[in-house]
Write an enzyme that holds these catalytic residues in place. Structure first.
Site, PDB file in Angstrom:
ATOM      1  N   ARG A  68       0.832  -1.196   0.000  1.00  0.00           N
ATOM      2  CA  ARG A  68       0.000   0.000   0.000  1.00  0.00           C
ATOM      3  C   ARG A  68       0.874   1.256   0.000  1.00  0.00           C
ATOM      4  O   ARG A  68       1.975   1.263   0.527  1.00  0.00           O
ATOM      5  CB  ARG A  68      -0.974   0.004   1.162  1.00  0.00           C
ATOM      6  CG  ARG A  68      -0.390  -0.177   2.529  1.00  0.00           C
ATOM      7  CD  ARG A  68      -1.460  -0.020   3.616  1.00  0.00           C
ATOM      8  NE  ARG A  68      -2.048  -1.289   4.010  1.00  0.00           N
ATOM      9  CZ  ARG A  68      -3.025  -1.409   4.911  1.00  0.00           C
ATOM     10  NH1 ARG A  68      -3.506  -0.341   5.487  1.00  0.00           N
ATOM     11  NH2 ARG A  68      -3.517  -2.587   5.231  1.00  0.00           N
ATOM     12  N   GLU A 124      -4.199   6.227   2.457  1.00  0.00           N
ATOM     13  CA  GLU A 124      -3.538   5.130   1.764  1.00  0.00           C
ATOM     14  C   GLU A 124      -4.260   4.756   0.477  1.00  0.00           C
ATOM     15  O   GLU A 124      -5.482   4.841   0.393  1.00  0.00           O
ATOM     16  CB  GLU A 124      -3.507   3.890   2.659  1.00  0.00           C
ATOM     17  CG  GLU A 124      -2.640   4.068   3.884  1.00  0.00           C
ATOM     18  CD  GLU A 124      -2.645   2.827   4.765  1.00  0.00           C
ATOM     19  OE1 GLU A 124      -1.621   2.549   5.375  1.00  0.00           O
ATOM     20  OE2 GLU A 124      -3.695   2.141   4.807  1.00  0.00           O
ATOM     21  N   LYS A 151      -8.256   0.605  -3.402  1.00  0.00           N
ATOM     22  CA  LYS A 151      -9.075   1.250  -2.387  1.00  0.00           C
ATOM     23  C   LYS A 151      -8.357   2.494  -1.881  1.00  0.00           C
ATOM     24  O   LYS A 151      -7.149   2.464  -1.665  1.00  0.00           O
ATOM     25  CB  LYS A 151      -9.337   0.282  -1.227  1.00  0.00           C
ATOM     26  CG  LYS A 151     -10.146   0.919  -0.086  1.00  0.00           C
ATOM     27  CD  LYS A 151     -10.768  -0.110   0.843  1.00  0.00           C
ATOM     28  CE  LYS A 151      -9.837  -0.565   1.930  1.00  0.00           C
ATOM     29  NZ  LYS A 151     -10.555  -1.348   2.973  1.00  0.00           N
ATOM     30  N   ASP A 178     -16.742  -3.934  26.228  1.00  0.00           N
ATOM     31  CA  ASP A 178     -16.024  -2.731  25.805  1.00  0.00           C
ATOM     32  C   ASP A 178     -15.723  -1.931  27.069  1.00  0.00           C
ATOM     33  O   ASP A 178     -16.507  -1.957  28.024  1.00  0.00           O
ATOM     34  CB  ASP A 178     -16.890  -1.902  24.853  1.00  0.00           C
ATOM     35  CG  ASP A 178     -16.076  -0.856  24.090  1.00  0.00           C
ATOM     36  OD1 ASP A 178     -15.907  -1.027  22.863  1.00  0.00           O
ATOM     37  OD2 ASP A 178     -15.610   0.124  24.715  1.00  0.00           O
ATOM     38  N   ASP A 194      -3.629  -2.732  13.487  1.00  0.00           N
ATOM     39  CA  ASP A 194      -3.537  -2.640  12.033  1.00  0.00           C
ATOM     40  C   ASP A 194      -2.685  -1.478  11.565  1.00  0.00           C
ATOM     41  O   ASP A 194      -2.772  -1.048  10.426  1.00  0.00           O
ATOM     42  CB  ASP A 194      -4.922  -2.554  11.404  1.00  0.00           C
ATOM     43  CG  ASP A 194      -5.685  -1.339  11.904  1.00  0.00           C
ATOM     44  OD1 ASP A 194      -5.129  -0.597  12.730  1.00  0.00           O
ATOM     45  OD2 ASP A 194      -6.815  -1.145  11.465  1.00  0.00           O
TER      46      ASP A 194
END
Lengths: 349, 349
Positions: free
Chosen positions: B54, B65, B78, B170, B236
């Site tokens: 990417r 990106e 994308k 959470d 990520d």
């Protein structure tokens, strides 16, 4: 009724039809002049840009490229393909679109067609550079290669450099006839020529824009007299050049972005280390442009991402308050950013 | 009247509203299953893809990106941003759109929103991978992190892995309440939990999807019993991880694309050379997946361009014959490809 998307969800979109309407609304010569100013302004702050190399995906028949750049405030990229065999199939060799986004939020701010816009920005860049390099008082341009880019070049040199005469030549007389017809009524003396030599008679500026993929020799050394400015547009990928190497050796060579031009431009033919000058340095006064009447100046142009960025920013401003765009519901923007699924659920009602 | 653009000039566009309509039209669980099949099919022909890394443009506050890939027939990319601070400003952390193009002509064939679609493809990928790695007969999933991705994960694991119970946790109880509310009526037993430990009681599958940017420790070693499958979605980008390093050392680790996962995934915490397995090799039978009941399997997912490609191709087929798209006049397509200027001139009339 599902709630309407918020204002933030929309991205202004300029279609081909809207781009053409915008150009007529403003006037093509004004567009070319304003684009040249916008591009020149970005060349002046060249060092500030994030200059990512273009990302190319090659196949046997062509290439698809993404050309991103950023000035730290806005981010832009262009999608562009190059498929020389397309013409035979009734398709465009090159199609393009571009996007401008806000660096601070990452949100897209403009989506635009860029086939027409690229033709305009390429011509505006050429003429802006020639304003710095061509002999003062130039009146005549030889336009060699009368394809899709040629009329844009002619009008840009009229609007920005004050050219009054264009001398057209193409190996296909039908292309020359088409360009001559299209230029009628635009205030230029248009001379259709039967040979490349003929087109250069009396020309202070020589623009080459042919679409050959192989190493071609559109101009040979004996065709080029002293003192001219050569605007070489057609050589723009590995293996594609237009000028005989001997011309390069006699010229002072100016480029956009050396890393890219060494791969794609006329200077592919030269040894590494051959002196070249970056155009932004001429524009900021850090390097010399034309220094004598006898010098041959050569702009080895391949097209760079910053020019597209300038063009997109120009369009983004130019459409404000006009009807030359629509708004695309391209971004999901739920009221609660964590509730994407809830937005989906509610859209069912 | 200017001539209408030719059929070739149009690009199908799927807006957010159309994407949501399409999902409801097909049914979200069917969409997730079909997406998983499409993604699995592309994992099976993984070697065939052009896997460009990417292209990222970083700023102080986020990243933009471009993620391109190609299978030789179609090309896709994308656009995606990541701006963690956006949430505080009422904006999405991540927005995305994507494009599919024909490699043979370079012409775009689909433009689509990808914020909703990315949520769907991420969930479908997780569940497809778990189908190969999770203990057989898994019924219960702990869902830790109840943000925008969580409900999609829960439904994908129901549709693809046969999960019947999800245990939500959470650090923000409001997020859990939101997810529990959204999942009502979808045929899952939904248990809201007050601690991470509680959420893992009886769970064979543990999904972590939190948005912390710093090295976080959502799961510590003592929380993880033997035999489970961990689906780690939240880590990520460089500097963003969710699992304690000791868990990694006890697990067999499976990844999408090692070059990217070493930079962005949980395995940032490990020494180079630590054994990892590429998921496509498990799916094609070239590498082993789960080999024992006691083994901890870990899918260290960061999201890869091929999954977006699969998703765009799925949408491209799914919209055929439906009203869930519009057509954008995005490509200039003059009758004579060399006569772009003539097209512009004629549009004035």
């Amino acid at each position: 009724m599902p709630p309407l998307p918020s204002e933030l969800a929309y991205v202004p979109f300029v279609s081909v039809e809207h781009m053409m309407g915008l150009v007529h609304h403003i006037g093509i010569e004004t567009v070319l002049r304003e684009l040249a100013d916008e591009i020149e302004a970005d060349f002046k702050r060249w060092e500030l840009f994030d200059k990512t190399p273009r990302v190319a995906s090659h196949s046997d028949v062509g290439v698809i490229e993404l050309m991103p750049t950023s000035d730290g405030e806005m981010y832009g990229f262009k999608y562009v393909n190059g498929h020389p065999k397309n013409t035979k199939e009734g398709l465009q060799t090159v199609t393009a679109f571009g996007l401008l986004a806000d660096v601070n939020s990452g949100y897209p701010k403009l989506l635009s067609e860029m086939t027409v816009l690229t033709a305009l920005r390429t011509a505006a860049t050429s003429a802006m550079v020639a304003k710095h390099l061509a002999p003062k008082g130039s009146t005549t341009m030889a336009m060699i290669g009368n394809g899709a880019q040629s009329e844009f070049q002619c009008l840009a040199f009229k609007a920005i450099c004050g050219i009054d005469t264009v001398r057209l030549f193409d190996i296909d007389p039908a292309a020359t006839a088409k360009a001559a017809r299209n230029l009628t009524g635009h205030g230029l003396n248009v001379v259709s020529c039967k040979t490349g030599e003929e087109s250069m008679e009396g020309a202070q500026i020589i623009t080459t824009c042919t679409a050959d993929k192989q190493y071609a020799t559109i101009l040979t050394d004996n065709m080029i007299g002293e003192g001219v400015h050569i605007n070489a547009i057609g050589g723009d990928c590995p293996g594609k050049t237009e000028l005989h190497r001997d011309i390069l050796l006699r010229s002072d060579i100016f480029v956009e972005y050396p890393e890219q031009t060494w791969v794609e431009g006329e200077i592919q033919q030269l040894d590494e280390g051959h002196p070249i000058t970056e155009m932004w340095q001429v524009i900021t006064g850090q390097a010399k442009g034309r220094t004598s009447d006898k010098q041959i100046t050569l702009f080895d142009s391949v097209g760079f991402a910053i020019e597209d960025f300038s063009a997109l920013r120009y369009v983004s401003k130019a459409i404000e308050g006009t009807a030359y765009f629509t708004r695309l519901d391209m971004l999901a923007d739920p009221d609660d950013p964590r509730d994407l699924f809830g937005m989906l659920e509610r859209s069912k009602d």
